[in-house]
Design a protein around this motif. Structure first.
Motif, PDB file in Angstrom:
ATOM      1  N   ALA A   1     -12.030  -3.191  10.078  1.00  0.00           N
ATOM      2  CA  ALA A   1     -11.236  -4.264  10.600  1.00  0.00           C
ATOM      3  C   ALA A   1     -11.489  -4.747  12.198  1.00  0.00           C
ATOM      4  O   ALA A   1     -11.625  -5.938  12.220  1.00  0.00           O
ATOM      5  CB  ALA A   1      -9.698  -3.719  10.768  1.00  0.00           C
TER       6      ALA A   1
ATOM      7  N   VAL B   1       0.862  -1.230  -0.049  1.00  0.00           N
ATOM      8  CA  VAL B   1       0.210  -0.064  -0.116  1.00  0.00           C
ATOM      9  C   VAL B   1       0.939   1.232   0.200  1.00  0.00           C
ATOM     10  O   VAL B   1       0.555   2.168  -0.867  1.00  0.00           O
ATOM     11  CB  VAL B   1      -1.101   0.074   1.201  1.00  0.00           C
ATOM     12  CG1 VAL B   1      -1.768   1.242   1.394  1.00  0.00           C
ATOM     13  CG2 VAL B   1      -1.769  -1.118   1.107  1.00  0.00           C
TER      14      VAL B   1
ATOM     15  N   CYS C   1     -11.485   1.684   7.085  1.00  0.00           N
ATOM     16  CA  CYS C   1     -10.791   0.747   7.351  1.00  0.00           C
ATOM     17  C   CYS C   1     -10.467   0.048   8.700  1.00  0.00           C
ATOM     18  O   CYS C   1     -11.023  -1.099   9.110  1.00  0.00           O
ATOM     19  CB  CYS C   1      -9.306   0.581   6.475  1.00  0.00           C
ATOM     20  SG  CYS C   1      -9.559   0.979   4.893  1.00  0.00           S
TER      21      CYS C   1
ATOM     22  N   ALA D   1      -8.198  -2.817   1.538  1.00  0.00           N
ATOM     23  CA  ALA D   1      -9.142  -1.929   1.337  1.00  0.00           C
ATOM     24  C   ALA D   1      -8.648  -0.657   1.503  1.00  0.00           C
ATOM     25  O   ALA D   1      -8.821   0.296   0.535  1.00  0.00           O
ATOM     26  CB  ALA D   1     -10.297  -2.231   2.236  1.00  0.00           C
ATOM     27  N   SER D   2      -7.737  -0.291   2.520  1.00  0.00           N
ATOM     28  CA  SER D   2      -7.136   0.964   2.730  1.00  0.00           C
ATOM     29  C   SER D   2      -6.501   1.420   1.515  1.00  0.00           C
ATOM     30  O   SER D   2      -6.456   2.422   1.117  1.00  0.00           O
ATOM     31  CB  SER D   2      -6.576   0.896   3.905  1.00  0.00           C
ATOM     32  OG  SER D   2      -5.258   0.390   3.829  1.00  0.00           O
TER      33      SER D   2
ATOM     34  N   PHE E   1     -17.480   1.629   1.204  1.00  0.00           N
ATOM     35  CA  PHE E   1     -16.912   1.015   2.148  1.00  0.00           C
ATOM     36  C   PHE E   1     -17.547   0.993   3.443  1.00  0.00           C
ATOM     37  O   PHE E   1     -17.854   0.161   4.278  1.00  0.00           O
ATOM     38  CB  PHE E   1     -15.652   1.178   2.082  1.00  0.00           C
ATOM     39  CG  PHE E   1     -14.717   0.112   2.665  1.00  0.00           C
ATOM     40  CD1 PHE E   1     -14.634  -1.191   2.113  1.00  0.00           C
ATOM     41  CD2 PHE E   1     -14.092   0.277   3.596  1.00  0.00           C
ATOM     42  CE1 PHE E   1     -13.986  -2.192   2.599  1.00  0.00           C
ATOM     43  CE2 PHE E   1     -13.155  -0.579   4.303  1.00  0.00           C
ATOM     44  CZ  PHE E   1     -13.324  -2.133   4.043  1.00  0.00           C
TER      45      PHE E   1
ATOM     46  N   VAL F   1      -7.241  -8.682   8.985  1.00  0.00           N
ATOM     47  CA  VAL F   1      -6.389  -7.491   8.935  1.00  0.00           C
ATOM     48  C   VAL F   1      -5.839  -7.493   7.571  1.00  0.00           C
ATOM     49  O   VAL F   1      -5.706  -6.270   6.945  1.00  0.00           O
ATOM     50  CB  VAL F   1      -5.156  -7.940   9.639  1.00  0.00           C
ATOM     51  CG1 VAL F   1      -3.947  -7.020   9.574  1.00  0.00           C
ATOM     52  CG2 VAL F   1      -5.363  -7.933  11.044  1.00  0.00           C
ATOM     53  N   LEU F   2      -5.466  -8.483   6.736  1.00  0.00           N
ATOM     54  CA  LEU F   2      -4.913  -8.298   5.509  1.00  0.00           C
ATOM     55  C   LEU F   2      -6.036  -7.603   4.370  1.00  0.00           C
ATOM     56  O   LEU F   2      -5.838  -6.837   3.799  1.00  0.00           O
ATOM     57  CB  LEU F   2      -4.437  -9.516   4.716  1.00  0.00           C
ATOM     58  CG  LEU F   2      -3.315 -10.245   5.049  1.00  0.00           C
ATOM     59  CD1 LEU F   2      -3.049 -11.477   4.572  1.00  0.00           C
ATOM     60  CD2 LEU F   2      -1.896  -9.131   5.036  1.00  0.00           C
ATOM     61  N   PHE F   3      -7.336  -8.119   4.740  1.00  0.00           N
ATOM     62  CA  PHE F   3      -8.559  -7.436   4.032  1.00  0.00           C
ATOM     63  C   PHE F   3      -8.525  -6.064   4.126  1.00  0.00           C
ATOM     64  O   PHE F   3      -8.674  -5.045   3.257  1.00  0.00           O
ATOM     65  CB  PHE F   3      -9.899  -8.168   4.306  1.00  0.00           C
ATOM     66  CG  PHE F   3     -10.835  -7.706   3.458  1.00  0.00           C
ATOM     67  CD1 PHE F   3     -11.389  -8.609   2.572  1.00  0.00           C
ATOM     68  CD2 PHE F   3     -11.591  -6.699   3.893  1.00  0.00           C
ATOM     69  CE1 PHE F   3     -12.214  -8.082   1.629  1.00  0.00           C
ATOM     70  CE2 PHE F   3     -12.797  -6.210   3.195  1.00  0.00           C
ATOM     71  CZ  PHE F   3     -13.104  -6.995   1.825  1.00  0.00           C
ATOM     72  N   ALA F   4      -8.396  -5.454   5.415  1.00  0.00           N
ATOM     73  CA  ALA F   4      -8.410  -4.075   6.063  1.00  0.00           C
ATOM     74  C   ALA F   4      -7.346  -3.231   5.302  1.00  0.00           C
ATOM     75  O   ALA F   4      -7.587  -2.109   4.675  1.00  0.00           O
ATOM     76  CB  ALA F   4      -8.677  -4.082   7.411  1.00  0.00           C
ATOM     77  N   ILE F   5      -6.128  -3.872   5.125  1.00  0.00           N
ATOM     78  CA  ILE F   5      -5.069  -3.184   4.509  1.00  0.00           C
ATOM     79  C   ILE F   5      -5.356  -3.118   3.155  1.00  0.00           C
ATOM     80  O   ILE F   5      -5.022  -1.966   2.651  1.00  0.00           O
ATOM     81  CB  ILE F   5      -3.763  -3.971   4.817  1.00  0.00           C
ATOM     82  CG1 ILE F   5      -3.552  -3.817   6.186  1.00  0.00           C
ATOM     83  CG2 ILE F   5      -2.670  -3.550   4.163  1.00  0.00           C
ATOM     84  CD1 ILE F   5      -2.368  -4.928   6.750  1.00  0.00           C
TER      85      ILE F   5
END
Lengths: 278, 635, 99
Positions: free
Chosen positions: A113, A32, A109, C18-19, B619, C12-16
């Motif tokens: 999470a 990212v 996010c 998405a960000s 989202f 956690v990976l999913f949220a990262i």
């Protein structure tokens, strides 16, 4: 295999999880936050390989191999190709342009999470069955039996989807020729009529560099963009080295000055150096 | 082959012709007209075979039926494609195929120089097929199919010369006016289904004859059927299309007026006789419509200078006779059909004669520009003359027998009604004699009045080719002898009686007196016409004429009436609706729109066009949904 | 260790991922982040498969991979086309809908 299917995991797997899991999260974060797309792609590939290891650890042998071959091997390489095509040096600025976007994204996010983790924790999944029975006849055979019986329609339809995607990609990237191809005669006539009769100058001429992304210098010292490949020009990937010659010269003079100065102060040492070089 | 199974062949032959000719393309251009004629003739031959077979049976045993297939087999709603051939249908079949074949033959010559002749024959075959389906159907729904088919075919044929705007308009008019009638028929069928639960002839007619059904319902069905008949048979108030339909080629006019189309209404009312017998009010309406149309058509016919339009007025009037006769109940049905058949012969003959005259006169239709044609066209003159004598009811010829019977039946209705109807029919007979004599004198007698047209082409009147004269001769025979043959020993009445029921009417005065009166008014009509058009030369430009003449030239203002009542009325209705729409409906709508617009002006600030911004909203929405789900489960 | 930890990791990976989708402007990187999200889902599916003791979860993950492959092919083609016509792979440049 039997140990994988046990009700509690082995301590070896726990160690593997904590080590590799940390690396995976770091890889994801790097994906990212890296400025260059190539770095992002490499970090993502690393994360995916770690996920493949996790698949294997979870008894999904087939998926683990597929993950390495298809995802890391094919899809990520496709990404790299496109990155090259689009311009590998083009670094993103990470400065946000939309007001409040970054805060909103972070909030969402983080909230998401937390919700997911809370949901998983709430589901109280303290017991699990393991795959010993399901994988008894071999993981690949078990999967095949399911794919070709219970999920055969979905399987066929995904096949159709793949073909459609391939055709769609071809359609998208294929450029329709809207006019007749010009003959050699027409091209030469066009060239004579224009102001550039001889071939375009090559890059790097009259310069100390001859790399393709460096504009050649005209006799008066100004760089000519004509000398650089059209694709690079349109990407804006031209390195300007017009000032480099002068700065190099200045640096040389500086060095020779200092050397001369040193020569005057310590001639003997300099001579011994020269002798040594010989 | 079983004779019952041959019924479908009657329809199949011309239908095949239509399909082959319309789909066959140019390679059939040279032979198409003969294919069409042969298939029409084939249908006629099948009809004759069935007819001889029917004659060989007992009177009770003469109804044949053929079930082809179940069309819509639903529980409680059975629609079959099935045919019923009884004496009434047989009469129509022979008339349609016989006269139709002759008209096909005639068209071979008449349309010789038209490059779209193949298509013309395809349409003619389609017309025959639709009309045969109409008369052979054994239920009202299938009849409706044929009914619509006839409407379609007439539209195609009237507008056959579609390059002429007048023809295209006339076709459209005929179609639209017919739609009004068709609506009546469809409503009648719906009413039948709700009342009787079926629409097959047998159950519907026997149920209405049984008298268990309320008279109000039967009257409603009867009136709707009458509306349908008015549309197809050009009766007041739906008569306006008939005159304009003359824009089509002349064989089409002959087919529409003699054998098909306009006879459909008479067939429908006769077929539904049981319903009308049980609904006296509907019957009275039928009589009134018939009487009014009878006079209406005759008056229009008296004033027209266009030979085909004069004949069209005459058709309207004669069909009026038939409708009037059907309205009289069992004393009239037989004579209505008898007049229909004889009229089929002489009106076809007259129209073909008119077409022959036009053929020789460069398609000139104005009778004031004819005159003295008997020397140039002897065969046409003779056949037209015989048709003329037949239609005015000259003693011994076809028209005399059938029309005289209708007049007798009108008197036999009894009471004041009988006297009025008798007087109307007698007046109609006098008018018929007058206008037909006028046509005859203006066309074939007197000095020749034609002149070169603007381009200097003087017409050269000549006799038509054999393919045109032979059908005219055959029809002339029919015009002379058919009536006598039918009246001999009341054979026609005896033939039709099992289907339509027949009673002898008892007029208040003796039949001899009525016959004398009929002949007297006929002679009076001829005399008046002779005084006006025989003794004096006919002016080439029409004189101004009296108010009635001028009105009659404009079809007694029917189009003006339609314009004022329907078009203007419609326009006013639309305008008022538009006003309401603009002020009320638009006000509400615009107000809502304005407020929504104001609100969205503020909301749109949220829309900045960046996909990422929208993604955040999505989202966030998903997160809220998950939170809601978790909360609900927690609670 | 309880295999539930795999699920936490997937979350956690999913949220990262998405960000990344929400923050990055380079269309290619956005796309990589989408892939990361898909992979996180796959991880959870494989973990579920192990918990329930049957292979349906793995089948589902397999189908996800196939669909992801199709998606990548088309998506990258779109990016290349976009780049050709606009000389930019920025998501924000494709904002013709804005006011």
């Amino acid at each position: 295999m039997s140990s994988l299917a046990a009700y509690t995991t082995s301590s070896g797997e726990a160690v593997q999880f904590w080590v590799l899991g940390t690396v995976a999260v770091i890889g994801a974060l790097c994906t990212v936050f890296m400025k260059k797309a190539v770095h992002s792609a490499l970090c993502l590939a690393g994360t995916m390989i770690i996920l493949a290891v996790f698949y294997l650890a979870n008894g999904a042998y087939f998926l683990g191999i597929v993950q390495v071959i298809v995802y890391t091997g094919a899809i990520m390489m496709l990404f790299l190709f496109v990155v090259m095509l689009v311009g590998v040096t083009a670094a993103d600025s990470l400065k946000e342009t939309i007001k409040g976007q970054r805060w909103m994204a972070a909030l969402c996010c983080a909230g998401f999470a937390i919700l997911l983790v809370a949901g998983i924790g709430n589901a109280s999944l303290q017991e699990f069955n393991g795959l010993a029975q399901a994988n008894a006849g071999g993981n690949v055979e078990g999967l095949a039996a399911l794919i070709f019986t219970k999920y055969v329609f979905a399987f066929e339809i995904t096949g159709a989807l793949l073909i459609t995607a391939a055709v769609g990609a071809m359609l998208l990237t294929h450029r329709e020729r809207t006019e007749r191809a010009q003959t050699q005669r027409e091209l030469s006539e066009q060239r004579v009529r224009g102001d550039q009769v001889p071939p375009l100058p090559a890059p790097g001429v009259y310069a100390r560099h001859n790399a393709v992304d460096i504009a050649g210098l005209l006799p008066d010292g100004t760089p000519s963009e004509l000398t650089v490949n059209k694709t690079l020009r349109s990407r804006g990937q031209i390195r300007d080295v017009s000032g480099q010659a002068l700065s190099d010269l200045k640096a040389l003079e500086q060095r020779s000055q200092t050397r001369l100065g040193r020569d005057q102060s310590e001639p003997g040492r300099d001579q011994s150096d020269e002798e040594a070089a010989k | 082959m079983n004779t019952e199974n041959m019924i479908a062949l009657l329809i199949a032959a011309p239908l095949l012709g239509a399909v082959v000719l319309l789909c066959g393309g140019r390679r059939l251009d040279r032979t198409g007209h003969w294919i069409g004629t042969l298939l029409a003739a084939a249908s006629f031959v099948v009809g004759v075979v069935l007819f001889t077979d029917m004659l060989g049976r007992d009177a009770e045993d003469r109804t044949l039926s053929q079930h082809l297939f179940s069309w819509i087999p639903v529980e409680g709603f059975q629609a079959d494609v099935a045919f019923q051939l009884d004496q009434l249908s047989m009469t129509f079949v022979l008339l349609i195929t016989g006269v139709g074949t002759l008209i096909h033959l005639y068209s071979v010559g008449y349309m010789e120089h038209d490059e779209r002749r193949r298509r013309f024959f395809g349409f003619l075959n389609l017309f025959l097929a639709a009309m045969l389906l109409l008369v052979l159907a054994d239920n009202y729904l299938l009849l409706y199919v044929g009914w619509e088919g006839v409407g379609l075919a007439s539209y195609l044929l009237i507008g056959f010369w579609q390059h002429k705007p007048s023809a295209a308009t006339a076709a459209k008019k005929a179609f639209l006016v017919n739609r009004v009638g068709d609506m009546g028929l469809s409503i009648a069928i719906l009413l039948m289904f709700t009342t009787f639960g079926t629409f097959a002839f047998g159950p519907v007619l026997s149920a209405s004859a049984a008298g268990d059904t309320s008279e109000g319902k039967l009257t409603a069905i009867g009136l709707m059927l009458l509306l349908a008949a008015c549309g197809k048979s050009a009766q007041v108030p739906l008569q306006s299309w008939l005159g304009d339909a003359m824009e089509g080629p002349t064989p089409v006019s002959a087919l529409i007026h003699a054998a098909t189309m306009v006879t459909a209404g008479v067939y429908l009312i006769t077929r539904s006789g049981a319903i009308f017998n049980a609904a006296p009010d509907a019957q009275l309406a039928v009589v009134v419509v018939g009487a009014v149309t009878l006079l209406f058509g005759a008056i229009v016919g008296c004033a027209k200078d266009d030979i085909k339009k004069a004949l069209a007025g005459s058709t309207m009037s004669q069909i009026g006779y038939m409708i009037l006769a059907t309205g009289l109940g069992p004393i009239g049905y037989v004579f209505a059909i008898m007049h229909l058949v004889t009229h089929g012969f002489f009106k076809a003959g007259l129209f073909l004669g008119a077409g022959s005259v036009m053929h020789g006169m460069n398609d000139e239709v104005d009778m004031r520009k004819y005159g003295g044609l008997r020397k140039y066209m002897p065969v046409t003159f003779a056949t037209f003359g015989l048709g003329y004598l037949a239609i005015i009811g000259f003693p011994g010829l076809s028209g005399f027998w059938s029309k005289d019977k209708i007049i007798e039946a009108a008197f036999a209705q009894g009471g004041t009604e009988g006297w009025i109807l008798g007087a109307v029919t007698l007046l109609g007979a006098a008018l018929t004699a007058y206008y037909m004599t006028r046509v005859m004198l203006m066309t074939f007698f007197g000095e020749k009045r034609w002149q070169p047209d603007a381009e200097g082409n003087a017409p050269h009147p000549h006799e038509s080719p054999k393919s045109m004269t032979i059908p005219m001769i055959v029809l002339a025979f029919g015009s002379v002898f058919a009536g006598g043959l039918f009246s001999l020993n009341e054979s026609f009445a005896g033939w039709l009686e099992p289907v339509t029921a027949f009673e002898h009417g008892h007029p208040p005065i003796s039949a001899g007196v009525i016959m004398t009166a009929t002949i007297t008014v006929m002679v009076l009509g001829i005399g008046l016409a002779y005084v006006q058009y025989g003794r004096r030369p006919v002016p080439v430009t029409a004189p101004r004429g009296s108010l009635l003449t001028r009105a009659a030239r404009r079809d007694l203002l029917q189009d003006d009436l339609n314009h004022v009542v329907l078009v203007r009325g419609g326009e006013h209705l639309t305008r008022s609706l538009v006003y309401v729409d603009h002020t009320l409906v638009d006000g509400v709508v615009n107000g809502t729109a304005a407020s929504v617009g104001g609100l969205s002006g503020r909301l749109r600030k949220l829309q900045n066009g960046f996909a990422r911004s929208y993604a955040v909203s999505m989202f966030g929405g998903a997160a809220v949904l998950i939170a809601a789900t978790l909360l609900m489960r927690a609670v | 260790m309880n295999p539930v930890n795999y699920l936490y990791l997937a979350a956690v990976l999913f949220a990262i991922g998405a960000s990344g989708v929400l923050i990055r402007r380079n269309a290619i990187v956005v796309f990589m982040c989408v892939e990361l999200m898909l992979n996180a889902c796959n991880l959870s599916l494989v973990a579920f498969s192990r918990m329930h003791g049957n292979l349906d979860g793995q089948i589902l993950a397999f189908f996800t991979m196939v669909v992801a492959a199709a998606e990548v092919v088309v998506g990258l083609a779109i990016i290349v086309t976009l780049f050709r016509s606009r000389h930019s792979a920025s998501v924000d440049d494709a904002s013709l809908m804005k006011l």
